[in-house]
Design a protein around this motif. Structure first.
Motif, PDB file in Angstrom:
ATOM      1  N   VAL A 154      11.891   0.346 -10.456  1.00  0.00           N
ATOM      2  CA  VAL A 154      12.836  -0.726 -10.144  1.00  0.00           C
ATOM      3  C   VAL A 154      13.555  -0.438  -8.830  1.00  0.00           C
ATOM      4  CG1 VAL A 154      14.948  -1.889 -10.885  1.00  0.00           C
ATOM      5  CG2 VAL A 154      13.158  -1.370 -12.555  1.00  0.00           C
ATOM      6  N   ALA A 155      13.958   0.814  -8.646  1.00  0.00           N
ATOM      7  CA  ALA A 155      14.659   1.196  -7.419  1.00  0.00           C
ATOM      8  C   ALA A 155      13.754   1.043  -6.197  1.00  0.00           C
ATOM      9  CB  ALA A 155      15.161   2.633  -7.536  1.00  0.00           C
ATOM     10  N   MET A 156      12.480   1.436  -6.339  1.00  0.00           N
ATOM     11  CA  MET A 156      11.554   1.323  -5.212  1.00  0.00           C
ATOM     12  C   MET A 156      11.249  -0.135  -4.880  1.00  0.00           C
ATOM     13  SD  MET A 156       8.851   4.487  -5.462  1.00  0.00           S
ATOM     14  CE  MET A 156       8.282   4.091  -7.105  1.00  0.00           C
ATOM     15  N   ILE A 157      11.099  -0.970  -5.910  1.00  0.00           N
ATOM     16  CA  ILE A 157      10.855  -2.399  -5.678  1.00  0.00           C
ATOM     17  C   ILE A 157      12.056  -3.025  -4.970  1.00  0.00           C
ATOM     18  CG2 ILE A 157      10.617  -4.642  -6.797  1.00  0.00           C
ATOM     19  CD1 ILE A 157       8.025  -3.162  -6.788  1.00  0.00           C
ATOM     20  N   THR A 158      13.253  -2.653  -5.389  1.00  0.00           N
ATOM     21  CA  THR A 158      14.470  -3.165  -4.751  1.00  0.00           C
ATOM     22  C   THR A 158      14.532  -2.763  -3.289  1.00  0.00           C
ATOM     23  OG1 THR A 158      15.658  -3.057  -6.864  1.00  0.00           O
ATOM     24  CG2 THR A 158      16.985  -3.195  -4.851  1.00  0.00           C
ATOM     25  N   ALA A 159      14.203  -1.490  -3.009  1.00  0.00           N
ATOM     26  CA  ALA A 159      14.206  -1.022  -1.621  1.00  0.00           C
ATOM     27  C   ALA A 159      13.132  -1.722  -0.797  1.00  0.00           C
ATOM     28  CB  ALA A 159      13.987   0.496  -1.597  1.00  0.00           C
TER      29      ALA A 159
ATOM     30  N   HIS B  37       0.826  -1.205   0.000  1.00  0.00           N
ATOM     31  CA  HIS B  37       0.000   0.000   0.000  1.00  0.00           C
ATOM     32  C   HIS B  37       0.865   1.263   0.000  1.00  0.00           C
ATOM     33  CE1 HIS B  37      -3.951  -1.745   0.211  1.00  0.00           C
ATOM     34  NE2 HIS B  37      -3.630  -2.497   1.255  1.00  0.00           N
ATOM     35  N   GLU B  38       1.922   1.238   0.801  1.00  0.00           N
ATOM     36  CA  GLU B  38       2.811   2.399   0.871  1.00  0.00           C
ATOM     37  C   GLU B  38       3.463   2.677  -0.473  1.00  0.00           C
ATOM     38  OE1 GLU B  38       6.880   3.783   3.267  1.00  0.00           O
ATOM     39  OE2 GLU B  38       5.812   1.945   3.840  1.00  0.00           O
ATOM     40  N   LEU B  39       3.921   1.619  -1.129  1.00  0.00           N
ATOM     41  CA  LEU B  39       4.572   1.776  -2.423  1.00  0.00           C
ATOM     42  C   LEU B  39       3.578   2.238  -3.490  1.00  0.00           C
ATOM     43  CD1 LEU B  39       7.377   1.436  -3.617  1.00  0.00           C
ATOM     44  CD2 LEU B  39       6.808  -0.924  -4.189  1.00  0.00           C
ATOM     45  N   ALA B  40       2.388   1.652  -3.497  1.00  0.00           N
ATOM     46  CA  ALA B  40       1.366   2.045  -4.469  1.00  0.00           C
ATOM     47  C   ALA B  40       0.951   3.503  -4.265  1.00  0.00           C
ATOM     48  CB  ALA B  40       0.155   1.125  -4.347  1.00  0.00           C
ATOM     49  N   ASP B  41       0.766   3.892  -2.998  1.00  0.00           N
ATOM     50  CA  ASP B  41       0.393   5.283  -2.712  1.00  0.00           C
ATOM     51  C   ASP B  41       1.481   6.246  -3.162  1.00  0.00           C
ATOM     52  OD1 ASP B  41      -1.989   4.493  -1.630  1.00  0.00           O
ATOM     53  OD2 ASP B  41      -1.311   4.568   0.457  1.00  0.00           O
TER      54      ASP B  41
ATOM     55  N   GLU C  59      -1.707   5.301 -19.363  1.00  0.00           N
ATOM     56  CA  GLU C  59      -0.473   5.230 -20.149  1.00  0.00           C
ATOM     57  C   GLU C  59       0.735   5.663 -19.327  1.00  0.00           C
ATOM     58  OE1 GLU C  59       1.501   7.356 -24.104  1.00  0.00           O
ATOM     59  OE2 GLU C  59      -0.646   7.572 -23.676  1.00  0.00           O
ATOM     60  N   ARG C  60       0.593   6.741 -18.568  1.00  0.00           N
ATOM     61  CA  ARG C  60       1.697   7.229 -17.744  1.00  0.00           C
ATOM     62  C   ARG C  60       2.006   6.272 -16.591  1.00  0.00           C
ATOM     63  NH1 ARG C  60       2.836  12.633 -18.835  1.00  0.00           N
ATOM     64  NH2 ARG C  60       4.658  12.246 -17.505  1.00  0.00           N
ATOM     65  N   LEU C  61       0.961   5.641 -16.090  1.00  0.00           N
ATOM     66  CA  LEU C  61       1.158   4.660 -15.020  1.00  0.00           C
ATOM     67  C   LEU C  61       1.970   3.474 -15.529  1.00  0.00           C
ATOM     68  CD1 LEU C  61       0.612   3.513 -12.198  1.00  0.00           C
ATOM     69  CD2 LEU C  61      -1.560   2.629 -13.061  1.00  0.00           C
ATOM     70  N   ASN C  62       1.608   2.970 -16.711  1.00  0.00           N
ATOM     71  CA  ASN C  62       2.355   1.854 -17.294  1.00  0.00           C
ATOM     72  C   ASN C  62       3.815   2.231 -17.539  1.00  0.00           C
ATOM     73  OD1 ASN C  62       0.114   0.178 -17.330  1.00  0.00           O
ATOM     74  ND2 ASN C  62      -0.499   0.811 -19.393  1.00  0.00           N
ATOM     75  N   ALA C  63       4.039   3.459 -17.978  1.00  0.00           N
ATOM     76  CA  ALA C  63       5.404   3.922 -18.216  1.00  0.00           C
ATOM     77  C   ALA C  63       6.177   3.997 -16.898  1.00  0.00           C
ATOM     78  CB  ALA C  63       5.377   5.292 -18.901  1.00  0.00           C
ATOM     79  N   TYR C  64       5.513   4.456 -15.851  1.00  0.00           N
ATOM     80  CA  TYR C  64       6.176   4.570 -14.544  1.00  0.00           C
ATOM     81  C   TYR C  64       6.535   3.188 -13.994  1.00  0.00           C
ATOM     82  CZ  TYR C  64       7.368   6.777 -10.108  1.00  0.00           C
ATOM     83  OH  TYR C  64       8.048   7.249  -9.012  1.00  0.00           O
ATOM     84  N   ILE C  65       5.630   2.219 -14.198  1.00  0.00           N
ATOM     85  CA  ILE C  65       5.875   0.862 -13.697  1.00  0.00           C
ATOM     86  C   ILE C  65       7.151   0.276 -14.305  1.00  0.00           C
ATOM     87  CG2 ILE C  65       5.015  -1.516 -13.893  1.00  0.00           C
ATOM     88  CD1 ILE C  65       2.230  -0.474 -13.346  1.00  0.00           C
TER      89      ILE C  65
END
Length: 208
Positions: A64-69, A29-33, A52-58
Protein backbone atom coordinates in the motif's frame (compact mmCIF):
# COMPACT_ATOMS: atom_id res chain seq x y z
CA UNK A 1 14.49 -18.61 -7.50
CA UNK A 2 14.70 -18.89 -11.27
CA UNK A 3 13.06 -16.75 -13.97
CA UNK A 4 10.76 -19.54 -15.14
CA UNK A 5 9.32 -19.94 -11.65
CA UNK A 6 8.63 -16.22 -11.19
CA UNK A 7 7.57 -15.21 -14.72
CA UNK A 8 3.82 -15.82 -14.27
CA UNK A 9 3.67 -14.19 -10.79
CA UNK A 10 5.57 -11.18 -12.15
CA UNK A 11 3.00 -10.75 -14.92
CA UNK A 12 0.17 -10.99 -12.39
CA UNK A 13 1.90 -8.43 -10.17
CA UNK A 14 2.43 -6.09 -13.11
CA UNK A 15 -1.27 -6.23 -14.05
CA UNK A 16 -2.23 -5.59 -10.43
CA UNK A 17 -0.04 -2.47 -10.29
CA UNK A 18 -1.56 -1.22 -13.55
CA UNK A 19 -5.04 -1.67 -12.09
CA UNK A 20 -4.11 0.63 -9.20
CA UNK A 21 -3.80 3.54 -11.62
CA UNK A 22 -0.03 3.41 -12.22
CA UNK A 23 -0.12 3.94 -15.97
CA UNK A 24 3.54 4.50 -16.78
CA UNK A 25 5.35 1.35 -17.83
CA UNK A 26 8.71 2.25 -16.27
CA UNK A 27 7.15 2.92 -12.85
CA UNK A 28 5.19 -0.35 -13.01
CA UNK A 29 8.31 -2.34 -13.91
CA UNK A 30 10.32 -0.65 -11.17
CA UNK A 31 7.67 -1.40 -8.56
CA UNK A 32 7.22 -5.01 -9.71
CA UNK A 33 10.98 -5.59 -9.71
CA UNK A 34 11.22 -4.18 -6.19
CA UNK A 35 8.56 -6.58 -4.89
CA UNK A 36 10.09 -9.61 -6.61
CA UNK A 37 13.58 -8.73 -5.36
CA UNK A 38 12.25 -8.37 -1.82
CA UNK A 39 10.66 -11.83 -2.00
CA UNK A 40 13.74 -13.40 -3.57
CA UNK A 41 15.90 -12.06 -0.73
CA UNK A 42 13.57 -13.64 1.81
CA UNK A 43 15.16 -16.99 2.68
CA UNK A 44 11.83 -18.42 3.82
CA UNK A 45 10.34 -18.11 0.33
CA UNK A 46 10.50 -21.21 -1.86
CA UNK A 47 9.22 -21.96 -5.38
CA UNK A 48 6.40 -23.92 -3.77
CA UNK A 49 5.11 -21.07 -1.58
CA UNK A 50 6.12 -18.16 -3.82
CA UNK A 51 2.60 -17.52 -5.15
CA UNK A 52 1.16 -17.57 -1.65
CA UNK A 53 3.81 -15.18 -0.32
CA UNK A 54 3.36 -12.92 -3.32
CA UNK A 55 -0.38 -12.66 -2.69
CA UNK A 56 0.30 -11.87 0.96
CA UNK A 57 2.80 -9.16 0.00
CA UNK A 58 0.33 -7.58 -2.44
CA UNK A 59 -2.16 -7.11 0.41
CA UNK A 60 0.43 -5.92 2.92
CA UNK A 61 0.98 -2.41 4.28
CA UNK A 62 4.31 -2.28 2.44
CA UNK A 63 2.54 -2.69 -0.89
CA UNK A 64 0.00 0.00 0.00
CA UNK A 65 2.82 2.38 0.88
CA UNK A 66 4.66 1.67 -2.38
CA UNK A 67 1.49 2.13 -4.46
CA UNK A 68 0.84 5.45 -2.71
CA UNK A 69 4.40 6.60 -3.42
CA UNK A 70 4.11 5.48 -7.04
CA UNK A 71 0.86 7.43 -7.47
CA UNK A 72 2.59 10.53 -6.16
CA UNK A 73 5.38 9.96 -8.66
CA UNK A 74 2.77 9.70 -11.42
CA UNK A 75 1.11 12.92 -10.24
CA UNK A 76 4.41 14.81 -10.25
CA UNK A 77 5.29 13.46 -13.68
CA UNK A 78 1.93 14.49 -15.12
CA UNK A 79 2.19 17.96 -13.59
CA UNK A 80 5.63 18.32 -15.14
CA UNK A 81 4.20 17.17 -18.46
CA UNK A 82 1.43 19.79 -18.38
CA UNK A 83 3.92 22.52 -17.52
CA UNK A 84 6.09 21.45 -20.41
CA UNK A 85 3.09 21.57 -22.74
CA UNK A 86 2.43 25.20 -21.73
CA UNK A 87 6.10 26.10 -22.18
CA UNK A 88 6.10 24.36 -25.55
CA UNK A 89 3.09 26.31 -26.78
CA UNK A 90 4.68 29.63 -25.77
CA UNK A 91 8.24 28.79 -26.84
CA UNK A 92 9.80 30.18 -30.06
CA UNK A 93 9.74 26.66 -31.50
CA UNK A 94 6.07 26.18 -30.64
CA UNK A 95 5.12 29.57 -32.08
CA UNK A 96 7.11 28.86 -35.24
CA UNK A 97 5.30 25.53 -35.66
CA UNK A 98 1.97 27.30 -35.14
CA UNK A 99 2.78 29.93 -37.77
CA UNK A 100 3.91 27.25 -40.21
CA UNK A 101 0.71 25.22 -39.74
CA UNK A 102 -1.42 28.37 -40.05
CA UNK A 103 0.31 29.35 -43.29
CA UNK A 104 -0.22 25.92 -44.81
CA UNK A 105 -3.89 25.67 -43.83
CA UNK A 106 -4.69 29.25 -44.79
CA UNK A 107 -3.07 28.81 -48.20
CA UNK A 108 -5.08 25.62 -48.71
CA UNK A 109 -8.32 27.47 -47.93
CA UNK A 110 -7.82 29.76 -50.90
CA UNK A 111 -9.01 27.02 -53.24
CA UNK A 112 -12.03 24.73 -52.87
CA UNK A 113 -10.14 21.59 -53.89
CA UNK A 114 -7.08 22.20 -51.71
CA UNK A 115 -9.41 23.16 -48.85
CA UNK A 116 -11.03 19.74 -48.77
CA UNK A 117 -7.66 18.07 -49.32
CA UNK A 118 -6.19 19.98 -46.36
CA UNK A 119 -9.13 19.03 -44.12
CA UNK A 120 -8.81 15.38 -45.12
CA UNK A 121 -5.05 15.39 -44.46
CA UNK A 122 -5.71 17.17 -41.15
CA UNK A 123 -8.20 14.54 -39.95
CA UNK A 124 -6.00 11.64 -41.09
CA UNK A 125 -2.95 13.24 -39.49
CA UNK A 126 -4.72 13.73 -36.16
CA UNK A 127 -5.98 10.15 -36.13
CA UNK A 128 -2.53 8.84 -37.00
CA UNK A 129 -0.98 11.01 -34.29
CA UNK A 130 -3.34 9.63 -31.66
CA UNK A 131 -2.75 6.09 -32.92
CA UNK A 132 1.00 6.57 -32.73
CA UNK A 133 0.78 7.76 -29.11
CA UNK A 134 -1.94 5.47 -27.86
CA UNK A 135 -3.72 3.07 -30.17
CA UNK A 136 -0.79 1.21 -31.67
CA UNK A 137 -0.99 -1.39 -28.91
CA UNK A 138 -4.64 -2.04 -29.74
CA UNK A 139 -7.19 -2.50 -26.97
CA UNK A 140 -4.47 -2.59 -24.29
CA UNK A 141 -3.71 1.06 -25.04
CA UNK A 142 -7.25 2.32 -24.37
CA UNK A 143 -6.62 3.17 -20.67
CA UNK A 144 -3.46 5.00 -21.74
CA UNK A 145 -5.35 6.83 -24.47
CA UNK A 146 -8.02 7.90 -21.98
CA UNK A 147 -5.32 9.28 -19.71
CA UNK A 148 -3.72 11.11 -22.64
CA UNK A 149 -7.00 12.87 -23.43
CA UNK A 150 -7.53 13.69 -19.75
CA UNK A 151 -4.11 15.32 -19.56
CA UNK A 152 -4.31 17.34 -22.75
CA UNK A 153 -8.03 17.65 -23.44
CA UNK A 154 -8.10 21.24 -22.18
CA UNK A 155 -5.80 22.33 -25.00
CA UNK A 156 -8.09 20.74 -27.60
CA UNK A 157 -11.46 21.90 -26.30
CA UNK A 158 -11.44 25.59 -27.27
CA UNK A 159 -10.04 25.33 -30.83
CA UNK A 160 -12.08 22.20 -31.55
CA UNK A 161 -15.36 23.70 -30.33
CA UNK A 162 -14.71 26.93 -32.19
CA UNK A 163 -13.81 25.08 -35.39
CA UNK A 164 -17.07 23.10 -35.26
CA UNK A 165 -19.34 26.01 -34.25
CA UNK A 166 -17.79 29.05 -35.93
CA UNK A 167 -20.29 29.00 -38.81
CA UNK A 168 -22.91 30.24 -36.32
CA UNK A 169 -20.98 33.44 -35.79
CA UNK A 170 -19.02 33.95 -39.02
CA UNK A 171 -20.30 33.80 -42.56
CA UNK A 172 -18.79 30.72 -44.27
CA UNK A 173 -16.40 31.05 -47.20
CA UNK A 174 -15.28 34.54 -46.19
CA UNK A 175 -11.76 35.78 -45.50
CA UNK A 176 -12.37 35.86 -41.75
CA UNK A 177 -13.95 32.40 -41.75
CA UNK A 178 -11.01 30.89 -43.65
CA UNK A 179 -8.50 32.56 -41.36
CA UNK A 180 -10.43 31.38 -38.28
CA UNK A 181 -10.54 27.79 -39.60
CA UNK A 182 -6.82 27.87 -40.34
CA UNK A 183 -6.03 29.15 -36.83
CA UNK A 184 -8.15 26.42 -35.18
CA UNK A 185 -6.61 23.64 -37.26
CA UNK A 186 -3.11 25.03 -36.69
CA UNK A 187 -3.63 25.09 -32.91
CA UNK A 188 -4.86 21.48 -32.83
CA UNK A 189 -2.08 20.24 -35.13
CA UNK A 190 0.53 22.09 -33.08
CA UNK A 191 -0.74 20.58 -29.83
CA UNK A 192 -0.59 17.04 -31.22
CA UNK A 193 2.93 17.64 -32.53
CA UNK A 194 4.06 19.03 -29.16
CA UNK A 195 2.57 16.00 -27.40
CA UNK A 196 4.60 13.72 -29.65
CA UNK A 197 7.77 15.78 -29.15
CA UNK A 198 7.43 15.77 -25.37
CA UNK A 199 6.74 12.04 -25.31
CA UNK A 200 9.83 11.42 -27.41
CA UNK A 201 11.93 13.73 -25.25
CA UNK A 202 11.07 11.80 -22.12
CA UNK A 203 11.47 8.48 -23.93
CA UNK A 204 8.09 7.22 -22.78
CA UNK A 205 6.51 4.47 -24.77
CA UNK A 206 2.96 5.64 -24.22
CA UNK A 207 1.45 8.68 -22.58
CA UNK A 208 -1.54 7.81 -20.81
Amino acid sequence: MNQVTTQVPVNVLYRYIKQQGIVYDDICHELADHVICALEQDTTVTPENFQERLNAYIHSHNMVAMITAAKEQVRLRERGYRKEMVKGLASPKGLLQLILFFGLFYAAYQNEVTKYMAEAVFVIGMLFGMWAMGFKRGAKALPDYKKLITQTGFYFVIPLLWFSQQSRFITPDTLIFNASSAVSMALIANIVLLMWQINRKHNRKYYA
